[in-house]
Write a protein that holds these residues in place. Structure first.
Motif, short mmCIF file in Angstrom:
data_model
loop_
_atom_site.label_atom_id
_atom_site.label_comp_id
_atom_site.label_asym_id
_atom_site.label_seq_id
_atom_site.Cartn_x
_atom_site.Cartn_y
_atom_site.Cartn_z
N VAL A 86 42.22 41.46 -35.88
CA VAL A 86 41.14 40.51 -35.21
C VAL A 86 40.54 39.65 -35.95
O VAL A 86 40.66 38.47 -35.66
CB VAL A 86 40.04 41.68 -34.68
CG1 VAL A 86 38.87 40.78 -33.81
CG2 VAL A 86 40.50 42.81 -33.47
N ASN A 87 39.97 39.84 -37.06
CA ASN A 87 39.37 38.94 -37.92
C ASN A 87 40.55 37.89 -38.66
O ASN A 87 40.10 36.66 -38.36
CB ASN A 87 38.52 39.59 -38.88
CG ASN A 87 37.34 38.57 -39.71
OD1 ASN A 87 36.96 37.91 -39.18
ND2 ASN A 87 37.36 38.82 -41.11
N LYS A 88 41.35 38.44 -39.19
CA LYS A 88 42.28 37.62 -39.94
C LYS A 88 43.24 36.62 -39.07
O LYS A 88 43.11 35.46 -38.94
CB LYS A 88 43.18 38.38 -40.77
CG LYS A 88 44.14 37.46 -41.78
CD LYS A 88 44.81 38.15 -42.85
CE LYS A 88 45.68 39.26 -42.27
NZ LYS A 88 46.60 39.94 -43.08
N THR A 89 43.79 37.55 -37.97
CA THR A 89 44.84 36.79 -36.91
C THR A 89 44.72 37.48 -35.69
O THR A 89 44.77 38.71 -35.69
CB THR A 89 46.30 36.88 -37.46
OG1 THR A 89 46.19 36.28 -38.74
CG2 THR A 89 47.19 35.97 -36.54
N LEU A 90 44.20 37.23 -34.85
CA LEU A 90 43.91 38.02 -33.50
C LEU A 90 45.28 38.13 -32.63
O LEU A 90 46.00 36.96 -32.45
CB LEU A 90 42.98 37.06 -32.36
CG LEU A 90 42.83 37.83 -31.02
CD1 LEU A 90 42.04 39.03 -31.40
CD2 LEU A 90 41.99 36.87 -30.12
N HIS A 91 45.64 39.35 -32.47
CA HIS A 91 46.65 39.88 -31.79
C HIS A 91 46.58 39.34 -30.44
O HIS A 91 45.50 39.72 -29.91
CB HIS A 91 47.26 41.11 -31.77
CG HIS A 91 47.93 41.31 -33.39
ND1 HIS A 91 48.86 42.35 -33.29
CD2 HIS A 91 47.84 40.67 -34.40
CE1 HIS A 91 49.50 42.07 -34.56
NE2 HIS A 91 48.75 41.28 -35.25
N GLY A 98 38.19 41.35 -24.81
CA GLY A 98 37.13 40.79 -25.30
C GLY A 98 36.91 40.47 -26.96
O GLY A 98 36.04 40.20 -27.44
N PHE A 99 38.01 40.87 -27.71
CA PHE A 99 38.25 40.55 -28.89
C PHE A 99 38.39 39.13 -29.18
O PHE A 99 39.17 38.73 -28.37
CB PHE A 99 39.15 41.55 -29.69
CG PHE A 99 39.06 42.81 -29.74
CD1 PHE A 99 37.73 43.55 -30.28
CD2 PHE A 99 39.60 43.83 -28.85
CE1 PHE A 99 37.69 44.86 -30.51
CE2 PHE A 99 39.50 44.99 -28.83
CZ PHE A 99 38.34 45.54 -29.60
N TYR A 100 38.10 38.41 -30.28
CA TYR A 100 38.47 37.28 -30.48
C TYR A 100 38.49 36.98 -31.92
O TYR A 100 37.66 37.60 -32.81
CB TYR A 100 37.46 36.22 -29.72
CG TYR A 100 35.87 36.29 -30.10
CD1 TYR A 100 35.55 35.51 -31.25
CD2 TYR A 100 35.15 37.15 -29.43
CE1 TYR A 100 34.30 35.48 -31.33
CE2 TYR A 100 33.80 37.26 -29.77
CZ TYR A 100 33.23 36.52 -30.86
OH TYR A 100 31.92 36.71 -31.16
N GLN A 101 39.16 36.11 -32.53
CA GLN A 101 39.40 35.95 -33.95
C GLN A 101 38.02 35.51 -34.41
O GLN A 101 37.30 34.46 -33.92
CB GLN A 101 40.51 34.81 -34.18
CG GLN A 101 40.76 34.57 -35.46
CD GLN A 101 42.06 33.66 -35.87
OE1 GLN A 101 42.52 33.30 -34.80
NE2 GLN A 101 42.18 33.51 -37.23
N GLY A 102 37.68 36.07 -35.63
CA GLY A 102 36.44 35.75 -36.29
C GLY A 102 35.27 36.37 -35.72
O GLY A 102 34.14 36.11 -36.36
N MET A 103 35.33 37.20 -34.79
CA MET A 103 34.11 37.96 -34.23
C MET A 103 33.55 38.88 -35.40
O MET A 103 33.95 39.30 -36.41
CB MET A 103 34.49 38.70 -32.91
CG MET A 103 35.21 39.84 -33.35
SD MET A 103 35.87 40.80 -31.89
CE MET A 103 34.36 40.99 -30.75
N LYS A 104 32.39 38.79 -35.18
CA LYS A 104 31.46 39.47 -36.28
C LYS A 104 31.84 41.17 -35.95
O LYS A 104 32.11 41.67 -35.07
CB LYS A 104 29.79 39.43 -36.07
CG LYS A 104 29.58 37.87 -36.49
CD LYS A 104 27.88 38.10 -36.86
CE LYS A 104 27.46 36.71 -36.96
NZ LYS A 104 28.18 36.04 -38.18
#
Length: 149
Positions: A86-91, A98-104
């Protein structure tokens, strides 16, 4: 999406490949047990394709096999999923939940909690879901993956 189950009939071993539990490393270590006629591929997951079987099939052959699985502390596995998927590279497949890259991280945990039963992704599936067929515990041995520093 079903967890990956592999069978090595010549050695009477079945492996439950558990994502975020050193899965790639374990498959790479077990490579010498694969039939020699399989073409060599750099990615261990691609080499194991012909050895894939269903969870139901492992339950059928369990009495004739040694079934191995690798587990991990669920919290460490969750952090690893967040960092790597999720954080490094969103699959991309995770975007639909509802996940997105860089989300807290706190927001990630909220989405994960709210949608856990709807998320069809091996990386967040529970060990219970992967290691059981009905009430039957599939692995004969569950090793615990740890990172020692």
């Amino acid at each position: 999406m079903q967890p990956l189950y592999y069978d090595i009939p010549a050695y009477k071993i079945s492996v439950i490949a558990t994502p975020k539990c050193a899965n790639s490393s374990i498959l790479d270590l077990l490579r010498p047990l694969l039939p020699s006629e399989l073409p060599h591929k750099s990615n261990p997951h691609h080499m194991w394709g012909p050895m894939k079987i269903s969870k139901e099939r492992i339950a059928e052959v369990k009495l004739d096999r040694f079934v191995l699985a690798i587990g991990r502390n669920p919290w460490a596995r969750t952090v690893s999923h967040y960092e790597d998927k999720v954080n490094k590279t969103l699959h991309e497949r995770l975007h639909q939940y509802g996940f997105y890259q860089g989300m807290k991280f706190e927001e990630y945990l909220k989405v994960l909690s709210d949608k856990f039963n709807k998320i069809n992704d091996l990386h967040v599936a529970s060990h219970k879901e992967m290691f059981h067929s009905g009430e039957m515990l599939l692995p004969d041995l569950i090793l615990r993956q740890e990172r020692l520093k």
